[in-house]
Design a protein around this motif. Structure first.
Motif: not given
Lengths: 338, 338
Positions: B283-287, A253-255, B94, A278, B99, A230, B153, B101-102, B97, A274-276
């Protein structure tokens, strides 16, 4: 007095310069005990950043206070002091928020690879040690004036905390300092990206648990393999090229968060990483003053030894050779003694 | 059953579709109590994102569980449930952790603006309320399936904490939710950037202490004036255009962080406003699943009322008008009831 002046690409000279004096009541003049050459000095040395006029150079030092202005209260003549690579008043709104590298009244220096240095904003910049340190502690205190605090800032910006998994991109003095910072902040796993045996050894000594020699896709692949597929909670970007920033973002990792402190020479930030995913990106010039009190104490009580990044010591008068050794990667970082 | 299908630009139809069924043992089928239209649905409605084939649409819902697969353990037939805009198993590395949303095994939906919804990964996605909520709490629970958790988020990503000064860029449902999130997280000062009286009123009700109607340079100037000349500790970017991201970065103080959650339609990130100002971007898509337990509790004990962002309620069969009202800014956000 004498100091280093850069005249152009690969042309650093040790020259006679006027003695600095107290120009403002908040100034101090410091007699250099040790100075050094920074990776960022090499941008000019290599001609990547152009030098249009002969310029005194250097921004890292420790020394003994030689004179103080009328308004200086926290340091005295005779004190051994460490100062960061930028000056700060440590009282403005930005300093109070902990970002002294962006002090509203901050300044740079007129060349610290010199026998004497004028330090503006002395109260808000200099930290005096209690008494004079032992000789063997001088390199570690000198490292605090830039590289160690910069590595620390990378780790803080990346949100390293106890138990974190950390990747460090860059095995220069800053990257190695980042390894040490991550270890001090409690990281459980620290992956140092390094291709050089001597630097790998320092990274191990500073707390790296894993070494990855590959770069690019292969490097990212190795990091994923080491992190359960991850990526890392925190990534320290200590180079500043487009490739290294890209690799850092892809290693998180994501986040996760990338703490970047390598002066960026980046065309475009790869926002798709980055964004996609997180993945965050934070950092910039280190607020040395914010970290100095804590890190000076850690050096003096011998719990950290960041001076290990110096692997070449030269007389200040041989500063040109100090640059050449780093440019040709014969040295990680050069310490200069007047 | 019936549900919304997008056929092309400004062409959303309420059509007969096959009833969803349990396809995997981890699925649930939910009978919709309320659904809604998302600002991100408008990208396709407006033709900015192309629709090549008729597609069931919608990703926000609350409802009552109608059927569960053999492996579903945490929700039962008859439970009132909230689910986020993506599904997650809530057990992978993930998810652990934080996140979700991923999620390594996450999925989207086959259209939630519908009478019945198939929810994959039911255990890791759905949160059941204790008993059925009061009717007036349904909009606030529905808001948790996307906008409120997305605003939350943004605030978490921007590092909002007690005493923070916060700027919120964007006065859509997500931006307004961001104001509420910042207030809940203890922000002392919350500047909402908004030009519309109705949205300003919601922002004030949610905890905004200041409103700035200006944009661009003037907007940044106003923010600086309100923040002692240095900018905000935390900035919530809830739009996603190049201008709004730029404005957000410039509104942060040195060392501050921008939390971005607006789906980015950005050519290039203005890195000059990042590294050299020590401004971070996260940031990014909210978990959603990470925040649901806490926020469901806050809604049920009536300490927050995020459902105030809905200012138009329509029968689900009139979903097309729900899109049109948001597209033409006649509504902030449309709630749909089967």
């Amino acid at each position: 007095m004498h100091g280093a002046v850069i005249h152009g690409t690969r042309d650093v000279r040790f020259e006679e310069r006027p003695d600095p004096t107290i120009e403002k009541p908040t100034d101090a003049v410091v007699r250099t005990v040790a100075a050094c050459v920074c990776g960022s000095d090499l941008w000019r040395y290599r001609g990547i950043q152009q030098v249009t006029t002969p310029t005194p150079i250097g921004h890292e030092y420790v020394g003994v206070v030689e004179a103080v202005g009328a308004d200086v209260e926290t340091v005295d003549v005779g004190d051994f002091v460490v100062g960061g690579f930028l000056t700060s008043d440590n009282t403005c709104a930005v300093c109070r928020a902990g970002m002294q590298s962006h002090c509203l009244h901050g300044t740079g220096y007129d060349g610290c690879q010199a026998e004497l240095i004028r330090v503006q904003n002395a109260d808000g910049t200099l930290v005096a040690t209690p008494g004079h340190p032992d000789d063997d502690q001088v390199p570690s205190l000198l490292a605090l004036s830039d590289v160690m605090c910069t590595g620390w800032h990378a780790a803080v910006s990346a949100g390293v905390r106890p138990g974190s998994t950390v990747v460090v991109v860059g095995d220069g003095a800053v990257g190695l300092s980042g390894v040490l910072a991550a270890a001090e902040l409690g990281a459980e796993r620290i992956v140092a990206m390094s291709r050089h045996a001597d630097r790998q050894a320092v990274a191990r000594a500073f707390g790296a648990t894993d070494i990855v020699a590959e770069r690019g896709d292969d490097g990212v692949g190795q990091v994923l393999e080491l992190t359960g597929g991850i990526g890392a909670d925190a990534v320290l970007e200590c180079v500043g090229t487009e490739d290294s920033v890209d690799q850092a973002l892809r290693s998180a990792r994501p986040g996760g968060t990338v703490g970047w402190v390598g002066v960026p020479h980046v065309g475009e930030i790869a926002q798709q990483h980055m964004f996609w995913r997180n993945v965050g990106l934070r950092g910039g010039p280190a607020p040395v003053r914010a970290y100095l009190d804590d890190l000076v104490r850690k050096v003096l009580d011998r719990s950290i030894d960041p001076g290990r990044v110096f692997d070449l010591t030269l007389p200040l008068s041989e500063v040109a050779e100090g640059y050449a050794a780093m440019d040709e990667r014969r040295a990680i970082k050069t310490l200069l003694v007047p």
